[in-house]
Design an enzyme around this catalytic site. Structure first.
Site, short mmCIF file in Angstrom:
data_model
loop_
_atom_site.label_atom_id
_atom_site.label_comp_id
_atom_site.label_asym_id
_atom_site.label_seq_id
_atom_site.Cartn_x
_atom_site.Cartn_y
_atom_site.Cartn_z
N SER A 108 0.27 -0.82 0.14
CA SER A 108 -0.32 0.21 -0.08
C SER A 108 1.17 1.32 0.36
CB SER A 108 -1.64 0.30 1.12
OG SER A 108 -1.68 1.35 1.06
N ASP A 247 -2.71 6.28 -3.22
CA ASP A 247 -1.81 5.39 -3.37
C ASP A 247 -1.18 4.49 -4.27
OD1 ASP A 247 -3.34 3.63 -2.62
OD2 ASP A 247 -2.67 3.13 -0.25
#
Length: 452
Positions: A108, A247
């Site tokens: 992530s 992200d």
């Protein structure tokens, strides 16, 4: 029973350190494959289950993808490879293609030297805790390769990106388009570097891109949702109408307006709830987290919308939404859930929902948030030794009690252990910024002394 490997968002760590090693990930693929193959759906029919593997742009993704593929094959499970693909794209394709599970190789928002593995069920949701526990139990058993005639096969999924692009566009109202809008899109050199610009461009926007040149080592490095200053600069430099930052795996976002103002997930949740009230007449409730700003909770309640706080982590927001039968939830970090559009947080889809809300209302984000002034929050991450007993520490408890007494109901103190990093998060919210900073720094100092 406590889980040894799975955290709030799958298994994550530094590449090369257990458990993010090729040998462990091979065994993880095998264990997950055995659990899937033993599930009622596949055990009764005797069919061979198929899983989809997607990844972000970290250099270690190649190694971990090969290890997972080998493990699944040894368990008698077929594999489809999507290549670089946003986490929500894997969730969508798993559901759309009626596969047994989806797997994402990503850490992530973390730096390139970290990586992780997370799983999605056949319906595109993150695996329940009990299934993750079954996988951990299987990890303790010996790896017994399936007979040659039952080994799994692997193949590439053609046009995975194109399928996901069309899904994203389909969530945007047919009556609207983005013609006439100049939009900066920051893909964090991550999984959305190819698909996100296409989505916004094909809907008519004049798209300016940053963070779209991954090299295996630059994911989230000074760009993306966790480093929004790059987006602010690009929006101002290009005189853009709006900017969207994703992200590394594109399951969350931040938005910047033409003036350089940044909007977080709490504010965007309020905007989306307002839009639903305008179009549907009523919204029964919405879900935030323990970190959600008090101002948003108050504003929603003033509109007659019930507000519930979940534990931090989008999986827990999802659980609360299902428990109450609601559709909208969010984390301040930019994970936004709209269950009538997708089964998981999706940065691209969330951006389109916000853009649609702006078009329907004819108002800017600043105008849509008039009357909602966020309480100042100070968040400090304190690194600690794994297993440190901070909850039972008297000094930490005294510091918290003193801060809460001083705030006297005009703010909040929240301390929690991260589910993805060895840190303790100290958050103080107060009516005045100086109070939030003072109490957060004081508590953080005590925590450092107590856990070092």
């Amino acid at each position: 029973m406590a889980r040894r490997y799975f955290g709030t968002d799958g298994i994550r760590g530094k590449v090369g350190d257990p458990p993010i090693t090729p040998d462990f990930v091979l065994r993880l693929g095998y264990a997950a494959g055995k659990v899937l193959a033993g599930a009622d759906t596949w055990a009764k029919t005797g069919s061979r289950p198929t899983v989809l593997i997607g990844k972000d742009t970290r250099v270690s993704g190649y190694m971990l993808e090969a290890a997972l593929e080998s493990g699944f094959s040894a368990a008698g499970v077929d594999v489809m490879l999507a290549g670089p693909m946003p986490t929500p794209g894997v969730a969508y394709l798993t559901r759309a293609l009626r596969l047994a599970a989806g797997v994402v190789i990503s850490a992530s928002h973390n730096p390139y030297y970290d990586n992780g593995i997370k799983f999605f069920s056949a319906d595109g949701n993150k695996l329940p805790d009990e299934v993750e526990s079954q996988i951990e139990e299987q990890l303790d058993k010996p790896l017994e390769c399936a007979p040659s005639e039952r080994l799994g096969k692997a193949r590439r999924l053609d046009d995975a990106a194109g399928r996901y692009i069309e899904f994203c566009k389909g969530t945007f109202p047919q009556a609207f388009d983005l013609r006439g809008m100049k939009l900066v899109v920051d893909c964090a050199h991550g999984a959305a570097y190819d698909v996100a610009p296409h989505v916004f461009h094909e809907l008519g926007a004049d798209v300016i891109t940053i963070g779209v040149s991954p090299n295996g080592f630059n994911i989230n490095d000074g760009v993306g949702a966790t480093a929004p200053d790059a987006l602010v600069r690009a929006v101002r430099a290009n005189k853009a109408d709006l900017g969207v930052a994703l992200d590394g795996d594109a399951d969350r976002l931040q938005i910047v307006d033409a003036n350089g103002r940044l909007y977080n997930g709490d504010e965007l949740l309020y905007v989306l709830v307002q839009d639903r009230i305008a179009t549907q007449g009523k919204v029964d409730g919405a879900v935030g987290t323990l970190m959600t700003n008090m101002a948003v909770e108050v504003a929603l309640k003033n509109k007659g919308v019930q507000f519930v706080r979940a534990a931090v982590g989008d999986r827990y927001v999802l659980e609360k939404l299902r428990e109450h039968g609601w559709e909208l939830g969010a984390e301040g970090s930019g994970h936004i859930l709209s269950l009538d559009r997708h089964s998981t947080g999706d940065g691209i889809v969330s951006a389109l929902l916000v853009l649609a809300a702006m078009q329907r209302s004819g108002r800017s984000l600043e105008q849509l948030l008039e009357g909602v002034t966020l309480f100042p929050q100070k968040l400090i991450n304190v690194r600690m030794q794994p297993g440190a007993d901070w909850k039972g520490n008297d000094a930490i408890r005294r510091a918290i009690n003193e801060a809460e007494g001083a705030l006297d109901g005009s703010g909040r103190v929240l301390i929690r252990a991260s589910g993805t990093e060895p840190v303790l998060r100290v958050m103080v919210e107060a009516a005045h910024e100086k109070d939030a900073v003072h109490h957060a720094e004081r508590i953080a100092t005590v925590v450092k002394q107590a856990t070092s």
